[in-house]
Design a protein around this motif. Structure first.
Motif, mmCIF file in Angstrom:
data_model
loop_
_atom_site.group_PDB
_atom_site.id
_atom_site.type_symbol
_atom_site.label_atom_id
_atom_site.label_comp_id
_atom_site.label_asym_id
_atom_site.label_seq_id
_atom_site.Cartn_x
_atom_site.Cartn_y
_atom_site.Cartn_z
ATOM 1 N N TRP A 103 -29.318 -19.218 -41.516
ATOM 2 C CA TRP A 103 -29.275 -18.022 -42.384
ATOM 3 C C TRP A 103 -28.162 -18.280 -43.384
ATOM 4 O O TRP A 103 -26.991 -18.370 -43.021
ATOM 5 C CB TRP A 103 -29.004 -16.816 -41.518
ATOM 6 C CG TRP A 103 -28.915 -15.485 -42.184
ATOM 7 C CD1 TRP A 103 -29.234 -15.139 -43.463
ATOM 8 C CD2 TRP A 103 -28.459 -14.277 -41.546
ATOM 9 N NE1 TRP A 103 -29.025 -13.799 -43.662
ATOM 10 C CE2 TRP A 103 -28.556 -13.251 -42.515
ATOM 11 C CE3 TRP A 103 -28.000 -13.971 -40.265
ATOM 12 C CZ2 TRP A 103 -28.181 -11.939 -42.228
ATOM 13 C CZ3 TRP A 103 -27.634 -12.669 -39.980
ATOM 14 C CH2 TRP A 103 -27.726 -11.662 -40.954
ATOM 15 N N VAL A 104 -28.526 -18.440 -44.656
ATOM 16 C CA VAL A 104 -27.598 -18.906 -45.678
ATOM 17 C C VAL A 104 -27.503 -17.882 -46.804
ATOM 18 O O VAL A 104 -28.481 -17.635 -47.523
ATOM 19 C CB VAL A 104 -28.041 -20.269 -46.238
ATOM 20 C CG1 VAL A 104 -27.068 -20.748 -47.317
ATOM 21 C CG2 VAL A 104 -28.143 -21.299 -45.120
ATOM 22 N N VAL A 105 -26.335 -17.278 -46.966
ATOM 23 C CA VAL A 105 -26.080 -16.339 -48.054
ATOM 24 C C VAL A 105 -25.458 -17.113 -49.208
ATOM 25 O O VAL A 105 -24.456 -17.807 -49.024
ATOM 26 C CB VAL A 105 -25.158 -15.200 -47.588
ATOM 27 C CG1 VAL A 105 -24.817 -14.285 -48.761
ATOM 28 C CG2 VAL A 105 -25.814 -14.410 -46.462
ATOM 29 N N LEU A 106 -26.029 -16.966 -50.404
ATOM 30 C CA LEU A 106 -25.631 -17.817 -51.524
ATOM 31 C C LEU A 106 -24.864 -17.053 -52.606
ATOM 32 O O LEU A 106 -23.648 -17.032 -52.597
ATOM 33 C CB LEU A 106 -26.876 -18.522 -52.077
ATOM 34 C CG LEU A 106 -27.460 -19.556 -51.088
ATOM 35 C CD1 LEU A 106 -28.877 -19.944 -51.465
ATOM 36 C CD2 LEU A 106 -26.558 -20.771 -51.004
ATOM 37 N N ALA A 107 -25.534 -16.400 -53.538
ATOM 38 C CA ALA A 107 -24.857 -15.791 -54.692
ATOM 39 C C ALA A 107 -24.283 -14.421 -54.352
ATOM 40 O O ALA A 107 -24.661 -13.390 -54.909
ATOM 41 C CB ALA A 107 -25.813 -15.703 -55.872
ATOM 42 N N HIS A 108 -23.356 -14.429 -53.428
ATOM 43 C CA HIS A 108 -22.689 -13.207 -52.963
ATOM 44 C C HIS A 108 -21.367 -13.646 -52.344
ATOM 45 O O HIS A 108 -21.324 -14.043 -51.185
ATOM 46 C CB HIS A 108 -23.577 -12.499 -51.939
ATOM 47 C CG HIS A 108 -23.009 -11.217 -51.418
ATOM 48 N ND1 HIS A 108 -23.631 -10.467 -50.449
ATOM 49 C CD2 HIS A 108 -21.880 -10.534 -51.720
ATOM 50 C CE1 HIS A 108 -22.917 -9.402 -50.178
ATOM 51 N NE2 HIS A 108 -21.843 -9.424 -50.932
ATOM 52 N N ASN A 109 -20.284 -13.573 -53.120
ATOM 53 C CA ASN A 109 -19.049 -14.200 -52.667
ATOM 54 C C ASN A 109 -17.850 -13.580 -53.390
ATOM 55 O O ASN A 109 -17.480 -13.999 -54.484
ATOM 56 C CB ASN A 109 -19.105 -15.707 -52.922
ATOM 57 C CG ASN A 109 -17.972 -16.467 -52.260
ATOM 58 O OD1 ASN A 109 -16.872 -15.950 -52.093
ATOM 59 N ND2 ASN A 109 -18.232 -17.710 -51.901
ATOM 60 N N SER A 110 -17.245 -12.566 -52.784
ATOM 61 C CA SER A 110 -16.114 -11.878 -53.405
ATOM 62 C C SER A 110 -14.877 -12.761 -53.503
ATOM 63 O O SER A 110 -14.083 -12.629 -54.445
ATOM 64 C CB SER A 110 -15.778 -10.610 -52.617
ATOM 65 O OG SER A 110 -16.860 -9.722 -52.599
ATOM 66 N N ARG A 111 -14.694 -13.656 -52.544
ATOM 67 C CA ARG A 111 -13.517 -14.539 -52.583
ATOM 68 C C ARG A 111 -13.594 -15.473 -53.791
ATOM 69 O O ARG A 111 -12.597 -15.683 -54.480
ATOM 70 C CB ARG A 111 -13.457 -15.337 -51.267
ATOM 71 C CG ARG A 111 -12.382 -16.427 -51.212
ATOM 72 C CD ARG A 111 -10.994 -15.865 -51.002
ATOM 73 N NE ARG A 111 -9.999 -16.928 -50.922
ATOM 74 C CZ ARG A 111 -9.651 -17.565 -49.793
ATOM 75 N NH1 ARG A 111 -10.237 -17.240 -48.643
ATOM 76 N NH2 ARG A 111 -8.736 -18.498 -49.807
ATOM 77 N N MET A 112 -14.769 -16.013 -54.061
ATOM 78 C CA MET A 112 -14.910 -16.879 -55.218
ATOM 79 C C MET A 112 -14.664 -16.099 -56.504
ATOM 80 O O MET A 112 -14.040 -16.584 -57.447
ATOM 81 C CB MET A 112 -16.290 -17.530 -55.255
ATOM 82 C CG MET A 112 -16.422 -18.620 -56.312
ATOM 83 S SD MET A 112 -17.914 -19.614 -56.127
ATOM 84 C CE MET A 112 -19.111 -18.513 -56.884
ATOM 85 N N GLY A 113 -15.145 -14.846 -56.543
ATOM 86 C CA GLY A 113 -14.914 -14.022 -57.718
ATOM 87 C C GLY A 113 -13.448 -13.699 -57.937
ATOM 88 O O GLY A 113 -12.998 -13.581 -59.075
#
Length: 387
Positions: A103-113
């Protein structure tokens, strides 16, 4: 009708009873998180803890050398999923006779933002969405494709489910969220999701639009929604608010951007995976929808991936556009909530699954074996037995 239960590694690791308990539900497969966003999760049966706080988006396994020297790279998990948490859980689940898919979550990443703010979606007001990487930016696209390949193809996994492989918008639960005061509907959500980063501005220009004029038009179009005087009319509402030509041009840019990213990510996974590895997308059959279930064109995505996982919290109607494609062998999995405290209905699982099958579902997904209460799990077991 094959059923798979969603599971986190922390539901399994440290709890020797967990694999057998999940297998006893009657599922043949688990969809085990390998890359996941920040969350706070209940673990109602774990012998060592009750709450797990995943502080930021992270991969739940050790990364390899492909990321050396790259500015955008996955974050390792903290103590909520140390070392190869995915691998440890996958091995225990496999030993219990369960087939493991990632199960891979991709374009959802608050830390990267937060660390790389220029990667984020920027709305027409200039507000950044740190949880939403802009999928048009070349460096972000390269990161997402590489992450998909690495996180999906973990040792022992027989397939993957790729979540958030598309545009993300305003819909994002946040700590102490206060964004529901004005109901935006489909039209407002679309307008608030339009990105105005430099890459997207250039993309709008390629569609014959002036980006600054477009941003002003979006702000003007949203004004009736802030006043509570605009009824939701779906895409017709977007056209009414923005004008049909302008609306179509924004959608052309965004649809092509998402479509090509999905193609690239699935291709990268296939190149990294063994023969027979199954690739599914969490998907919504309306291309302009955004969020964890990426908006897709059903005919296109079923020509690219092996199938889709379709949200059914609001009913099974979203299954129909995929089933209507008549794609032989395609997986059309109905995602059914079974956590009563989160709005799921484990007691009606058998009838819900039967209705989903009537509308074309070939499999079901159960959200979520780790979060559910004991009573919910009893109902799941009984529902699957009835199927």
């Amino acid at each position: 009708m094959k059923a798979s239960a969603f599971v986190y590694p922390w539901d399994v690791n440290g709890d020797p009873q967990a694999p057998g308990r999940i297998a006893a539900l009657g599922v043949r497969q688990v969809t085990l998180a390998a890359a996941y966003h920040s969350t706070r999760a209940l673990t109602p049966r774990h012998p060592r803890h009750r709450i797990v706080t995943a502080e930021h988006a992270a991969v739940l396994y050790p990364t390899d050398a492909r990321w050396e020297g790259r500015e955008l790279r996955p974050y390792p998990a903290g103590d909520w999923a140390p070392a190869d948490a995915f691998g440890e859980a996958a091995a225990a689940l496999t030993d219990a006779g369960l087939e493991v898919h990632t199960w891979v979550v991709l374009a959802h990443n608050s830390r990267m933002g937060a660390d790389h703010p220029d990667t984020s979606v920027v709305n027409a007001y200039g507000d950044r969405y740190p949880w939403a990487p802009c999928i048009a930016q070349p460096a972000t696209r390269a990161y997402l494709v590489e992450l998909a390949a690495e996180a999906a193809v973990r040792p022992g996994a027989r397939g993957t489910e790729l979540e958030s492989l598309g545009w993300y918008g305003l819909q994002h639960l946040h700590a102490h969220d206060k964004t529901a005061g004005v109901p935006l509907g489909d039209a407002g959500q679309y307008l608030m999701a339009l990105c105005f980063c430099p890459t997207c501005k250039e993309g709008y220009g390629d569609q014959g639009l002036d980006a600054d004029e477009l941003a002003a038009a979006v702000r003007d179009a949203l004004q009736p929604l802030w006043q509570g005087t605009q009824e939701d009319e779906g895409w017709a509402g977007v056209e009414k608010l923005l004008g049909s030509r302008t609306a179509a041009a924004t959608r052309a840019w965004r649809d092509e951007t998402a479509r090509t990213l999905q193609e690239a990510a699935v291709r990268a996974v296939r190149e990294a995976a063994p023969d027979g590895f199954q690739v599914l997308l969490h998907a919504d059959p309306v291309t302009y929808h955004v969020g964890a279930n990426a908006g897709v064109d059903p005919a296109h995505i079923l020509s690219v991936a092996d199938g889709v996982v379709v949200p059914c919290a609001g009913g099974p109607g979203l299954l129909t556009p995929f089933a209507e494609q008549g794609r032989e062998g395609a997986v059309i999995a109905a995602n059914l909530g079974v956590v009563s405290g989160m709005g799921g209905s484990p007691g009606t699982l058998a009838s819900d699954a039967a209705r989903a099958r009537e509308l074309g579902a070939t499999q079901i997904r159960l959200y979520h074996a780790g979060l559910a209460s004991d009573g919910d799990l009893v109902a799941v077991r009984e529902g699957l037995a009835a199927l």
